[in-house]
Scaffold this motif. Sequence first.
Motif, PDB file in Angstrom:
ATOM      1  N   ARG A  66       5.298  -0.680  -4.232  1.00  0.00           N
ATOM      2  CA  ARG A  66       4.344  -0.313  -4.967  1.00  0.00           C
ATOM      3  C   ARG A  66       3.211  -0.705  -5.045  1.00  0.00           C
ATOM      4  NH1 ARG A  66       7.938  -0.210  -9.059  1.00  0.00           N
ATOM      5  NH2 ARG A  66       6.761  -1.301 -10.533  1.00  0.00           N
ATOM      6  N   ALA A  67       2.912  -2.162  -5.042  1.00  0.00           N
ATOM      7  CA  ALA A  67       1.787  -2.761  -4.919  1.00  0.00           C
ATOM      8  C   ALA A  67       1.101  -2.604  -3.268  1.00  0.00           C
ATOM      9  CB  ALA A  67       2.215  -4.339  -5.264  1.00  0.00           C
ATOM     10  N   LEU A  99      -2.522  -0.867  -2.446  1.00  0.00           N
ATOM     11  CA  LEU A  99      -3.781  -1.304  -1.821  1.00  0.00           C
ATOM     12  C   LEU A  99      -3.857  -0.824  -0.381  1.00  0.00           C
ATOM     13  CD1 LEU A  99      -2.922  -5.071  -2.803  1.00  0.00           C
ATOM     14  CD2 LEU A  99      -4.732  -3.661  -3.717  1.00  0.00           C
ATOM     15  N   ARG A 100      -2.655  -0.359   0.406  1.00  0.00           N
ATOM     16  CA  ARG A 100      -2.984   0.220   1.834  1.00  0.00           C
ATOM     17  C   ARG A 100      -3.703   1.660   1.517  1.00  0.00           C
ATOM     18  NH1 ARG A 100      -3.722   1.955   6.057  1.00  0.00           N
ATOM     19  NH2 ARG A 100      -2.730   1.601   7.713  1.00  0.00           N
ATOM     20  N   HIS A 112      -5.156 -10.203   4.901  1.00  0.00           N
ATOM     21  CA  HIS A 112      -4.838 -11.401   4.148  1.00  0.00           C
ATOM     22  C   HIS A 112      -3.392 -10.915   3.452  1.00  0.00           C
ATOM     23  CE1 HIS A 112      -8.277 -13.825   4.600  1.00  0.00           C
ATOM     24  NE2 HIS A 112      -8.913 -13.077   4.594  1.00  0.00           N
ATOM     25  N   VAL A 113      -2.828  -9.725   3.923  1.00  0.00           N
ATOM     26  CA  VAL A 113      -1.600  -9.298   3.176  1.00  0.00           C
ATOM     27  C   VAL A 113      -0.621  -8.914   4.307  1.00  0.00           C
ATOM     28  CG1 VAL A 113      -0.552  -7.677   1.547  1.00  0.00           C
ATOM     29  CG2 VAL A 113      -2.539  -8.821   1.071  1.00  0.00           C
ATOM     30  N   ASP A 140       3.697 -12.249  -0.623  1.00  0.00           N
ATOM     31  CA  ASP A 140       4.269 -11.995  -1.850  1.00  0.00           C
ATOM     32  C   ASP A 140       3.173 -11.208  -2.898  1.00  0.00           C
ATOM     33  OD1 ASP A 140       5.635 -11.613  -4.246  1.00  0.00           O
ATOM     34  OD2 ASP A 140       6.683 -13.297  -4.268  1.00  0.00           O
ATOM     35  N   ILE A 141       3.108 -10.165  -2.982  1.00  0.00           N
ATOM     36  CA  ILE A 141       2.175  -9.338  -3.785  1.00  0.00           C
ATOM     37  C   ILE A 141       2.696  -8.655  -4.936  1.00  0.00           C
ATOM     38  CG2 ILE A 141       0.644  -9.231  -1.759  1.00  0.00           C
ATOM     39  CD1 ILE A 141       1.118  -6.171  -1.519  1.00  0.00           C
ATOM     40  N   LYS A 142       3.844  -8.846  -5.116  1.00  0.00           N
ATOM     41  CA  LYS A 142       4.462  -8.122  -6.357  1.00  0.00           C
ATOM     42  C   LYS A 142       3.880  -8.330  -7.824  1.00  0.00           C
ATOM     43  CE  LYS A 142       7.962 -11.521  -7.992  1.00  0.00           C
ATOM     44  NZ  LYS A 142       7.412 -12.453  -7.224  1.00  0.00           N
ATOM     45  N   SER A 143       3.192  -9.370  -7.846  1.00  0.00           N
ATOM     46  CA  SER A 143       2.339  -9.821  -9.254  1.00  0.00           C
ATOM     47  C   SER A 143       1.048  -8.781  -9.267  1.00  0.00           C
ATOM     48  CB  SER A 143       1.821 -10.974  -9.180  1.00  0.00           C
ATOM     49  OG  SER A 143       0.876 -11.244  -8.094  1.00  0.00           O
ATOM     50  N   VAL A 144       0.769  -8.031  -8.108  1.00  0.00           N
ATOM     51  CA  VAL A 144      -0.223  -7.037  -8.343  1.00  0.00           C
ATOM     52  C   VAL A 144       0.221  -5.566  -9.287  1.00  0.00           C
ATOM     53  CG1 VAL A 144      -1.570  -5.190  -7.136  1.00  0.00           C
ATOM     54  CG2 VAL A 144      -1.602  -7.617  -6.393  1.00  0.00           C
TER      55      VAL A 144
END
Length: 234
Positions: free
Chosen positions: A84-85, A89-90, A100-101, A189-193
């Motif tokens: 989902r994050a 963002l995409r 950077h992701v 790891d961008i789950k924190s977004v």
Amino acid sequence: MTDAPAGDADGTGPGTTEPDLWRGHVVIGRSASRICVLDPGDPGRCLKFELPPEEQGRTTWRNSLRRRIGRALPYFGYTSAEWRAYCSLRRRLGPVLHRHVAECFGLLWTPEGVALWSRRIVNEDGTPARRLHHWLTVERRYRADTLLEAVDRLEAFLLEHSIPLFDLNTYNLLVCEDAHGQVRLVSADIKSVALGKKLLPLSRWFPVLMRHKLHRRAARLRCRIREAPAPADG
């Protein structure tokens, strides 16, 4: 321990040339709660799974509760949250996000469970990118000023695009090198977004608080780099 990155190892276990395997898959990275393996059909891509309860390491009560909720309600699990994050963002940023992701392609349902399908993070020459932690504790290939400049560029990118990515730690960030030797940091790891640690995520709701928190996290990362031993060549 942080969650497994989307690429940081060469698939071999420590001190051996034998591949590190998980259920027949070559392991790229692992953590207390997740594991990342090579896509058996495409070595340029990888699959990130949540580990079953019996294979997960110890953690805080908060993370333990979140794991249980995620198993009962997959929507709130780490894998779905990271997807989902990424999608959010995409849609907002387009392909510039992949500077950077790590690029993600979707969720896959496999015999081992639901996996996040993503591109493996590699250097320009095709070799696997490694965690920043590796370059600070195992090999000292890069000078501190080189890595600090990479942190500056990452922080500027997050601030410019208002990305609330606060997990700026040495395990989640991979160092990618181009043909000219310039490096950039890529978050695997961008789950924190999508899954914050606060009951009231004010730093994600208010831009001023977001900027202050990003500054603090980037400053902490710079301190970690400065405190690491200098390379052998000085």
